[in-house]
Design an enzyme around this catalytic site. Structure first.
Site, PDB file in Angstrom:
ATOM      1  N   GLU A 184     -28.060 -42.498 -34.866  1.00 43.59           N
ATOM      2  CA  GLU A 184     -27.109 -41.829 -33.970  1.00 43.59           C
ATOM      3  C   GLU A 184     -25.713 -42.427 -34.091  1.00 43.59           C
ATOM      4  O   GLU A 184     -24.720 -41.701 -34.074  1.00 43.59           O
ATOM      5  CB  GLU A 184     -27.587 -41.913 -32.506  1.00 43.59           C
ATOM      6  CG  GLU A 184     -28.902 -41.211 -32.226  1.00 43.59           C
ATOM      7  CD  GLU A 184     -28.804 -39.684 -32.243  1.00 43.59           C
ATOM      8  OE1 GLU A 184     -27.709 -39.145 -32.438  1.00 43.59           O
ATOM      9  OE2 GLU A 184     -29.865 -39.049 -32.073  1.00 43.59           O
ATOM     10  N   ARG A 188     -22.792 -39.891 -35.438  1.00 39.66           N
ATOM     11  CA  ARG A 188     -21.764 -39.491 -34.456  1.00 39.66           C
ATOM     12  C   ARG A 188     -20.499 -40.329 -34.593  1.00 39.66           C
ATOM     13  O   ARG A 188     -19.405 -39.794 -34.715  1.00 39.66           O
ATOM     14  CB  ARG A 188     -22.317 -39.613 -33.040  1.00 39.66           C
ATOM     15  CG  ARG A 188     -23.534 -38.728 -32.837  1.00 39.66           C
ATOM     16  CD  ARG A 188     -23.909 -38.598 -31.377  1.00 39.66           C
ATOM     17  NE  ARG A 188     -25.300 -38.193 -31.247  1.00 39.66           N
ATOM     18  CZ  ARG A 188     -25.788 -37.512 -30.230  1.00 39.66           C
ATOM     19  NH1 ARG A 188     -25.021 -37.158 -29.233  1.00 39.66           N
ATOM     20  NH2 ARG A 188     -27.083 -37.186 -30.192  1.00 39.66           N
ATOM     21  N   ASP A 320     -35.891 -33.527 -40.824  1.00 38.22           N
ATOM     22  CA  ASP A 320     -34.831 -32.560 -41.117  1.00 38.22           C
ATOM     23  C   ASP A 320     -33.639 -33.009 -41.965  1.00 38.22           C
ATOM     24  O   ASP A 320     -33.456 -32.564 -43.096  1.00 38.22           O
ATOM     25  CB  ASP A 320     -34.337 -31.902 -39.814  1.00 38.22           C
ATOM     26  CG  ASP A 320     -34.066 -32.897 -38.690  1.00 38.22           C
ATOM     27  OD1 ASP A 320     -34.053 -34.098 -38.960  1.00 38.22           O
ATOM     28  OD2 ASP A 320     -33.836 -32.460 -37.553  1.00 38.22           O
ATOM     29  N   GLU A 454     -28.096 -25.900 -34.139  1.00 40.02           N
ATOM     30  CA  GLU A 454     -28.683 -25.600 -35.463  1.00 40.02           C
ATOM     31  C   GLU A 454     -28.698 -24.118 -35.825  1.00 40.02           C
ATOM     32  O   GLU A 454     -28.521 -23.761 -37.005  1.00 40.02           O
ATOM     33  CB  GLU A 454     -30.112 -26.164 -35.559  1.00 40.02           C
ATOM     34  CG  GLU A 454     -30.187 -27.682 -35.614  1.00 40.02           C
ATOM     35  CD  GLU A 454     -29.960 -28.365 -34.276  1.00 40.02           C
ATOM     36  OE1 GLU A 454     -30.002 -27.659 -33.236  1.00 40.02           O
ATOM     37  OE2 GLU A 454     -29.739 -29.581 -34.250  1.00 40.02           O
ATOM     38  N   THR A 540     -24.517 -34.381 -40.673  1.00 40.17           N
ATOM     39  CA  THR A 540     -25.487 -33.677 -39.827  1.00 40.17           C
ATOM     40  C   THR A 540     -24.993 -33.519 -38.393  1.00 40.17           C
ATOM     41  O   THR A 540     -25.610 -32.839 -37.594  1.00 40.17           O
ATOM     42  CB  THR A 540     -26.869 -34.363 -39.889  1.00 40.17           C
ATOM     43  OG1 THR A 540     -27.846 -33.468 -39.351  1.00 40.17           O
ATOM     44  CG2 THR A 540     -26.873 -35.678 -39.119  1.00 40.17           C
TER      45      THR A 540
HETATM   46  C1  DMJ Z   1     -27.271 -33.679 -33.489  1.00 40.39           C
HETATM   47  O1  DMJ Z   1     -27.030 -34.970 -33.040  1.00 40.39           O
HETATM   48  C2  DMJ Z   1     -27.442 -33.642 -34.975  1.00 40.39           C
HETATM   49  O2  DMJ Z   1     -27.329 -32.351 -35.439  1.00 40.39           O
HETATM   50  C3  DMJ Z   1     -28.776 -34.190 -35.393  1.00 40.39           C
HETATM   51  O3  DMJ Z   1     -28.952 -34.090 -36.778  1.00 40.39           O
HETATM   52  C4  DMJ Z   1     -29.857 -33.423 -34.680  1.00 40.39           C
HETATM   53  N1  DMJ Z   1     -29.704 -33.431 -33.273  1.00 40.39           N
HETATM   54  C5  DMJ Z   1     -28.422 -33.111 -32.707  1.00 40.39           C
HETATM   55  C6  DMJ Z   1     -28.188 -31.667 -32.394  1.00 40.39           C
HETATM   56  O4  DMJ Z   1     -29.255 -30.942 -31.993  1.00 40.39           O
END
Ligand code: DMJ
Length: 559
Positions: A184, A188, A320, A454, A540
């Site tokens: 995370e 982020r 994922d 998503e 992501t």
């Molecule tokens: C986000 O923090 C990112 O997209 C992560 O890869 C998956 N979860 C959340 C959004 O749903």
């Protein structure tokens, strides 16, 4: 890609790992290779600076003052872009423009409320009008600020961008002591800071990204170099890291250690220090070596032995973004990292063979796999895969291209169905294809929607790659549903049940709503040259990172 499983405190049952001999040997080996260019260099990576400086020894134990200076040539990078970052084409038709402006207004509303009630906390609680800190970021604060920076910039919310930048300059404190999710913090904070730097050239974002990147390095001190999921950001001396308490037998999670590659290559690119790239290239080496059951990558791997711990495979949560980062590594390398492309192609082939199914009603979905037994469920998180498969299809051989575009369109359609079949027109956390159910949640615990991106993410890729107007229409349905069911007096909130229109808000404005959901919605109504796919890959968390264009002569006009 996501760790939002029940989280037990990471420490308790886990053996604590404190730099044993094996990782030391590994570090030495990597360091001895550090004067040679890495096999898969970061964009425009130069092992030596323009004036022949050696790479700085960031994160390798050398005291800061003794490190040689390294200069990243930002101007040269900007000239390598093929499109102005915020687009350069004349404006669009009035309806599309109005929709784009509406989404910009939503972003301003989300930001203004966060700023008013929660600035400096990680997220806004829009019902109680206060801030939320949570336990994912190890004492770091301002997740929403860092996640929002590039979206504010792209939307030309100049004043708000300056407010966010000022907070980073004045109040973003990296000297914290707490247990953080490596994944995370990377997607982020590191991703958000890197993107803000590449978009604006403001040094503060680069220096914070590099400083934070260094703090993550001790997580890799394991016998295999596969990082553990939890790191104490304040314990650089001992390099304390742990596996999640809920992860089987002290394992590391595929989507966590497999979702570092893009950011870490850029940390090397900007610092001149090979250590970041070496860490992630080593992860790839371990993954290449381990035997894959039926060609699939299970979600749990031991950082001690480098073997799988159990055979659960998923393109949704836990797996994922590992797949996402394979294809994006290749794209980010300007299609030179053929190893990543091959790994992606092989993985997708195995997924298609074993996990892709069609329901009785004709909906294509991707099931989960537990040691050979299929669970006919698709998580909301798995809905990013329509976009990913479309992105990869562009570059498949001619005969596979149409096949993958069709598969991407079918999966995106299924995810749209999961929204369309709910009363709120927002999709549940997971939906199933069993016992007569199609694309709907069957369990109460799976009915919630937490402002996730998503599905919209896939609409953006499908739109950009096909220009089929239905993707813009579907995106607009999401805007209307968000306004109707998630907008409250002081921000946007997730809802607990997508199958009822009686409001059941969860009182949380997730930082990824500003980083991803609103950014992707906005991009859906922009011209294709805004954050063009020619120039950028999205991490992501939807933070744009630049593609390595080595051909600087091919540059077009830049902002
Ligand atoms: C986000 O923090 C990112 O997209 C992560 O890869 C998956 N979860 C959340 C959004 O749903």
């Amino acid at each position: 890609r996501d760790t939002e499983l029940p989280r037990s405190p990471p420490a308790a049952a886990e053996p604590r790992h404190a730099s044993p001999a094996a990782p030391r040997r590994l570090r030495e080996k990597l360091r001895s290779r550090s004067s040679a260019p890495a096999a898969h260099t970061a964009p425009a990576s130069r092992p030596q600076g323009p004036d022949g400086e050696r790479p700085a020894e960031v994160g390798t134990g050398a005291p800061r003052e003794s490190r040689a200076p390294f200069h990243f040539d930002y101007e040269r990078f900007r000239q390598s872009l093929r499109h102005p970052v915020r687009g350069g084409r004349p404006d669009q038709d009035p309806d599309t423009r109005a929709r784009k402006m509406k989404i910009k207004e939503m972003m301003k509303f989300a930001w203004d409320n966060y700023k008013q009630y929660a600035l400096g906390k990680n997220e806004l609680r829009p019902l109680t009008k206060n801030g939320h800190i949570g336990n994912m970021f190890g004492g770091l604060r301002g997740a929403t600020v860092v996640d929002a920076l590039d979206t504010l910039y792209i939307m030309e919310l100049e004043e708000e961008f300056q407010e966010a930048k000022k907070w980073v300059e004045k109040s973003f404190d990296l000297n914290v002591n707490g247990e953080a999710s490596l994944f995370e913090v990377n997607i982020r904070y590191v991703g958000g800071l890197l993107a803000a730097y590449y978009l604006t050239g403001e040094e503060v974002f680069k220096s914070k990204a590099l400083e934070l990147g260094e703090k993550l390095l001790p997580a890799f001190n394991t016998p295999t170099g596969i990082p553990r999921g939890v790191i104490n950001l304040g314990r650089q001396d001992t390099g304390m890291s742990w596996s999640w308490g809920w992860a089987s037998a002290g394992s590391s999670i595929l989507a966590e250690f497999g979702t570092l590659h893009l950011e870490f290559l850029h940390l090397t690119e900007l610092s001149g220090n090979p250590v970041f790239a070496e860490k992630v290239l080593n992860i790839r080496k371990v993954l290449k070596r381990v035997e894959k059951p039926q060609g699939l990558y299970p979600n749990f791997l031991s950082p001690v032995t480098g073997n799988w711990v159990q055979h659960h495979v998923s393109i949704g949560g836990l797996g994922d973004s590992f797949y996402e980062y394979l294809i994006k590594s290749w794209l980010m390398s300007d299609k030179k990292d053929s190893e990543a492309k091959k790994m992606y192609d092989d993985a997708l082939e195995a997924i298609e063979k074993h996990l892709v199914k069609k329901s009785a009603g004709g909906l294509t979905y991707i099931a989960e796999w537990r040691g050979g037994i299929l669970d006919h469920k698709m998580g909301h998180l798995a809905c990013f895969s329509g976009g990913m498969i479309a992105l990869g299809a562009e570059h498949a051989g001619e005969e596979r291209r149409q096949h993958y575009m069709d598969l991407a369109a079918e999966i995106t359609n299924t995810c749209h169905e999961s929204y369309a079949r709910s009363d709120t027109k927002l999709g549940p956390e997971a939906f199933r294809f069993d016992a007569g159910t199609e694309a709907m949640a069957t369990r109460l615990s799976e009915r919630y929607y937490i402002l996730r991106p998503e599905v919209v993410e896939s609409y953006v890729y499908m739109w950009r790659l096909t220009h089929d107007v239905k993707y813009r229409q579907w995106g607009w349905e999401v805007v209307k549903a968000l306004e109707k069911h998630c907008r409250v007096e002081a921000g946007f909130s997730g809802i607990r049940d997508v199958y009822t229109t009686v409001p059941t808000h969860d009182n949380m404005q997730q930082s990824f709503f500003l980083a991803e959901t609103l950014k992707y919605l906005y991009l859906l109504f922009c011209e294709d040259d805004v954050l063009s796919l020619d120039d950028w890959v999205f991490n992501t968390e939807a933070h744009p990172l630049p593609v390595n264009h080595s051909n600087f002569k091919a540059k077009a006009s830049v902002q």
